[in-house]
Every structure is written in C-alpha cells, then in structure tokens.
Design an enzyme around this catalytic site. Structure first.
Site, short mmCIF file in Angstrom:
data_model
loop_
_atom_site.label_atom_id
_atom_site.label_comp_id
_atom_site.label_asym_id
_atom_site.label_seq_id
_atom_site.Cartn_x
_atom_site.Cartn_y
_atom_site.Cartn_z
N GLY A 42 0.83 -1.20 0.00
CA GLY A 42 0.00 0.00 0.00
C GLY A 42 0.87 1.25 0.00
N SER A 43 0.37 2.28 0.69
CA SER A 43 0.99 3.61 0.58
C SER A 43 2.43 3.72 1.08
CB SER A 43 0.13 4.63 1.31
OG SER A 43 -1.17 4.63 0.76
#
Ligand SMILES: [Zn+2]
Length: 712
Positions: free
Chosen positions: A290-291
């Site tokens: 993810g981020s």
C-alpha cells in the site's frame, strides 16, 4: 524367409531371459541367507572388537546480543547410553533402568538385546537421576555429557534466535543459519574391553576432546528488542490483530537492532507451540505494502527528475487508466496540490500521475536497485522474495497501481531495507543479523562488516526525499507518529488484503515505515499490523506505535531531542489527550473539543468504552481521537473492583476506566451510594459495574468537578 528368422530371434531371447532369471534368483537367495541365517554370526564378529567409542558432544557456542548480553547458552546435561554387547542380563538391566528413567521395561529390554555397538537409552536427564544410574553400576550402561540449550531471556527475540533439536543441531533462526559456527566438533572416549566384554581398567583410554563451538555476537540490542516487543504486545492486544511485526535497523550499517513478530513462542519449549508461531513473518511474509511503497515511487520520481517538489498536480477524485478508474482515498479528491502535498496527503491520483510519468523502464530499474523481487540476503532462514508483474508483460494499469503500492508484494525486510537506503543517503546495505563470531578464547574468527549492495539514488535525491517524508510526519498523514523534539520521517500505509478472487472484505494491513532523526538517521523502522479488528488506517494505529518506539529508541541511544525541525520549535502545539472512557459520548466530544482535539465515533453506543489514542498521549492540536462504544480492548488478567462510595460520577467513571472497567450509572449527580459488584471482588477487565449515585445535595454537588486522572 523373414518369418523364420523372427522365430529364431524370439527363441534366443527366451533362452537368454530364463538364464538371467536363474542368476537373479541365485543372488537373491544368497542375500537372504546372509541377512537372516548368518546374520547373528556376522554381528557377533563385528561387535567382538575390543574397542568402543563413546561420543562426547561439543559445547555449543553462546549467542550474545551486540553488547555481550546472553541470549542462548548451553548447560551441561547427562545422557545414558548402552553398549549392548557388554550387558550381562538385559532383562534385569532393563527393569532397573526403566524404573529410574520412567521408560517402558519390555521395550527397553528388547532394545538392549539388539546387536548394536552403541545406543542411547535416555538423553539430557536431570543430574540427580544420572547419579542414581551411576550408583547402579550396571555393566554395559554408561553416562556421557551432552548439552541442553537454554534461552535465558525466554521469548525475547525468539524469531531471530530459533531453536535446536535433541542432537543440539540448529533447527531455526540463527541457530540454523550459523549452525556451522555454533556447533563445534564432537569428540570421543575410546574404551578397551577384554574378550568377555569387561572394561580393562589398566588399558589406555584414549580421549579425543570435542572442539567447542564458536560464540556469536548478534547485531540485536536487547534493550531495543525489549522496547519493540513491549509495544508489539500492546498493539496486538489493543487492535486484536492476527499478527504484528517490527524490524528496526541501523541505516548506516544495515545492522538489525531488533526484529520481532507477535504472537511468538518460547524457544526453551518450542515443541509446545504450533509451528505456525515459529514462522518469522518479518522476512517470510510477502504482502501488498500500500501507501508505504509511495516512498519508492517518490525516490524514483525525484531521482529520475520527472518531478520537482513544487510541481503542481490536480486530483479531481479519480483517474482513468486503461478504462479503469483509480480513486483517491479522499472522496472528491485533493484538488490542486504541489508534489510535496501529494506525498503529505498520500494522494493516490497524484502518485498514479507520477508513476505514469516515470514509465515502466525507469520504475523497474528502481525496483531492482531497491532490492524488490529478490531476497535481501539477510542471514535468517525462510526469506521470501516478493512478487511483481514481469517487466516484459507490464501494462500502464500495473504501473499506475504499483505507484500506489498495489498489485505488488514485498517482504517487510525488503521494505525497511529500502527505506534505510534513503536514510543512508542513497546507499543500500544488505541487512545483517550477526556482528562477529569468536572462539572460546575470545579471538574474533569472523567479523561482518557493512555490506553495501548498490547506490540506489544520489545523496542529493535522498536529502530531498528525507525532507518530504519529514513533512508527512510534521503535517501530513503520518502526524500520529510525531513526538515533540524528534525529527521523524516516514510514510503511512493501509492495504486491503488480497483474498480469493480479489480484495478481501474487511481484511487490512496497516503499516508505517520511516526513520529518525531525519537529518542524521540512527534508526529505520517498519511497523506492520496484520488484520486489525476495528480501525485499520496505518496513520491511526501504526503511526503511534512507530512514534513511541522511535522516541524510546532515540532516548536510549542518547540522541538529544532537537526542538523540532531545523532547530525551530515544533510546527504545531501538542496537547495531552484527556481521558474520556466511561463518559457519555456527547460529554466526551465536548471534553475533547475543549482540549483542542477533534473526535470521531466508530460505533453507535452512547457511552465511551475505549479511546485511541490512549489518555494522556501527546498529539498535535487538532488531531482526531477515535471513540469506541462497544469494543473495549483491555489487558488480560483480573482487576479488583474499587470502593466507589461517595465518589461523584466523573471520578467514579475515571477510576473505573483506569482499571479497565465499564460503568453503568444510575441515579443523580452526587456521590455513589450503591454499586454492583461489591468492592473487593475480582473480575475480568471490561466488566460493567453498576453504580447508583445519590441526589445532588446529599454529598454536595460535585458531579461536574473536573478531575485529574489518577495515574498517567
Ligand atoms: Zn488525492
């Protein structure tokens, strides 16, 4: 003509076949004869040799932490063996031994009658029992020294250390990967016997001494490991996650200072735990980052000069790539932002634009340089390599999703190693777990120097990225990792887990990766919370863990607080979160507002059962506090019901909250006059205590007094 010659060939073949079968049968017969009828005779001859060798186990090396604190030691232990040829009366011997060693008598007797030159009866027994066995003075039965592995710190660093088997062989962790250093070489005692199997007392007994194993000094720092494990246990309890992991390393050397996963196991008694708990998820689990992976996109984009920090991006809320819409996490989008703001806001649309500008060739070059899609080479068993679309097959949609850390799988150790490379001014070092090996005299036999793999970005690029990541913590989505006086740089991450046929509903990985101090990093750290129950945003649950661990580590490393970035005071005022557990939701929100904080309710109940962050945590002014009304997350164990008599509602509620108890209030606003359960009883945390309060006037109207919490 042709058919006649065929007949001849077939006849010859048949004759040859019968001949071969005869030879085979003969050979098999001879084999059976030797194995069964002649076997006792052969064995007798073999064991009639007058020399017996008793193995002597080498002492396994000690494992220390980087400062010489013992993590694994070997203590002497005794093992009982038999030389069957020397045993006069197997039945009687078996009876006596079976009683002492709690073994099955008949099975033992059968074992002792076997024609073997040496066999173990029972290994690694207590010294007192060994003494009893010695006293029996049974012919053909002896005792030799072996080692028993002991982990004096219990579960601490279990996934780093691993454990050993009955032959003192390493089975997991550094016990396995450094087995050749730790093991040493076994020795032997050679004993001569006379023809009737009696030991010759005057004969020369040869003793080939064992060579002890080397001692290992790990890169692990016990204190940092303890800080990490303490916070992991806490967050595991609070989030009820499936599992949690942290890796901490020194960016300047690549040395792993702490590595832990919870739940874990006790290496002293590893067999009592399910093998699933032996697994070192921090290096064996590939997950979608993810981020947090946006730090790689950022480094690549700045490094390739496809973007400048002040370049403008526009986020209308979604972006279309190859007919698919990729949405920003913020509904309606972030609008116009600089690249620095894109990173601070963790804006998906901005990062997709950046990824597409980079293009596949450049992106894959950085993936390779940062070490994704291959193991880091850390000296621990079971390392996974991660997963990504093949470069030759990659499409723009893959680039777009990889730019925001989706449709790619990395291991925690890969990601923290990559983050450490940015912290280390762009040079990627192989993560290491052992500093040096020494022999028993203390001489260094092997030292492990920092092992630079490659330069991934220019130092100047690294400086720029560090500055941007520091802003993420100061003002962006990583705010909950902030601690006054510490320059922390990092990035939050929240990823939905991939299940069968797509993303799994309600299963998330929350994480935070970063380093500190931003200007001269001493520690790079990754926090992973796998499948939390309740809130799952990395910025909400992983960032505070990161902040606390890093603050405690920097204080331990005596890195002085710096009074905010570039010597300035903190960019925002920080406030202590007031305790609001057990308050009605409306009062809690009012209380938080008065303290300069926002409130968010996650559940629909009317009274606060728990809050995140915890009471008295220091957070930036304006931060959100999550309020739960149904799911208290308390420590295990029991608490004693306090005596609430005379306490006004607010005080009673605070006191119960401090103990992890809930309140069901009734009556007026004055002092408590009845409670159930009664004081002194033991109950599980989370138990609801019914309290009746008197009418105002009876004890004086103290119901609205603002009370300081009892204990910070
Ligand atoms: Zn956005």
């Amino acid at each position: 003509m042709a058919s006649a010659s065929h007949v001849t060939i077939r006849r010859r073949a048949a004759v040859l076949f019968i001949f071969v079968v005869f030879i085979m049968v003969g050979l098999i017969g001879r084999l059976v004869y030797l194995q069964s009828w002649r076997s006792p005779w052969l064995a007798e001859n073999a064991t009639d040799q007058r020399i017996r060798e008793i193995p002597v186990e080498a002492k396994r090396g000690i494992i220390y932490d980087r400062h010489g604190r013992e993590l694994a030691v070997s203590t002497s232990s005794e093992s009982v063996y038999a030389i069957p040829a020397e045993i006069r009366n197997p039945e009687e011997t078996a009876a006596k031994l079976a009683a002492l060693l709690t073994l099955d008598r008949d099975a033992l007797a059968a074992k002792l009658k076997k024609r073997q030159s040496f066999l173990w009866i029972k290994r690694k027994i207590d010294a007192a029992i060994a003494l009893e066995v010695r006293k029996l003075g049974l012919p053909g039965i002896g005792i030799t020294q072996e080692n028993r592995r002991n982990y004096p710190q219990g579960r601490l660093a279990a996934h780093v250390l691993g454990f050993t088997g009955i032959d003192s062989q390493g089975l997991d962790g550094v016990e396995l990967t450094f087995d050749s250093y730790l093991r040493g070489r076994p020795g032997a005692i050679v004993i001569e016997y006379d023809a009737r199997g009696r030991e010759i007392p005057t004969a020369t007994h040869r003793y080939a001494p064992p060579v002890p194993g080397q001692n290992l000094y790990l890169t692990i720092d016990t204190v940092i490991q303890q800080i990490v494990e303490r916070e992991l246990e806490k967050v595991l309890r609070e989030t009820q996650a499936k599992q949690v992991s942290i890796i901490a390393l020194d960016p300047a050397t690549g040395e792993i200072l702490a590595l832990a996963n919870k739940p874990d196991y006790d290496p002293n008694d590893f067999a009592a735990f399910t093998p699933k708990l032996w697994r070192n998820n921090a290096i064996s689990n590939a997950y979608e980052p993810g981020s947090t992976f946006k730090i790689i996109t950022t480094a690549a984009a700045i490094g390739e000069k496809v973007v400048q920090p002040e370049d403008r991006f526009f986020d209308p809320g979604a972006i279309e790539v190859q007919g698919r819409h990729i949405h920003c996490w913020r509904q309606g989008g972030h609008g116009s932002q600089s690249f620095v703001e894109v990173v601070k806001n963790s804006c998906n649309v901005g990062f997709v634009n950046v990824g597409l500008r980079l293009g596949a060739d450049a992106f894959y070059r950085y993936f390779a340089a940062f070490g994704f899609n291959k193991p880091t080479g850390v000296d621990l068993p079971g390392e996974a390599r991660g997963l990504m679309v093949e470069h030759a097959k990659v499409k723009p949609i893959n680039i777009a999703t990889m730019a925001i850390g989706q449709s790619i799988a990395v291991t925690p150790v890969q990601l923290v190693t990559a983050a450490a490379a940015i912290a280390n001014d762009g040079v990627l070092l192989r993560p290491q777990i052992v500093r040096e090996a020494r022999d028993v005299e203390g001489r260094v036999t092997r030292a492990f120097a920092p092992d630079p793999v490659t330069r991934v970005i220019e130092a100047k690029t690294a400086q720029t990225v560090k500055g941007i990541l520091e802003k993420v913590v100061e003002e962006g989505t990583g705010r909950n990792a902030y601690h006054e006086g510490f320059r922390i740089a990092g990035k939050t991450g929240t990823a939905q887990k991939v299940g069968e046929g797509g993303y799994a509903q309600g299963r998330y990985v929350a994480s935070f990766v970063g380093f500190a101090p931003a200007d001269n990093p001493r520690i790079a750290l990754l926090v992973i919370i796998d499948e939390p129950v309740g809130p799952y945003y990395g910025g909400v649950i992983a960032a505070p863990v990161f902040g606390t661990v890093v603050r405690d580590i920097l204080q331990y490393l005596q890195v002085a607080p710096q009074g905010g970035p570039a010597g300035k005071s903190a960019p925002e005022a920080h406030v202590a979160v007031p305790p609001v557990i057990n308050l009605p939701v409306a009062d809690a929100i009012r209380e938080l507002k008065a303290a300069g904080l926002a409130a968010r309710t996650e559940e629909a109940g009317d009274r606060v059962a728990d809050q995140v962050p915890k009471p008295l945590s220091r957070v930036p002014a304006g931060a959100s506090v999550l309020l739960y009304t149904q799911t208290p997350r308390y420590a295990a164990g029991e608490v004693t019901i306090p005596d609430l008599t005379g306490l006004p509602p607010r005080e009673a509620a605070t006191l119960l909250a401090d103990l992890g108890l809930l309140i069901a209030p009734a009556g007026g606003s004055a002092g408590a006059d009845r409670q159930d359960p009664a004081p002194g009883g033991k109950v599980a945390p989370g138990t609801k205590v019914s309290v009746h309060f008197g009418d105002a006037g009876k004890f004086g109207n103290t119901g609205n007094t603002n009370i300081k919490p009892l204990a910070p």
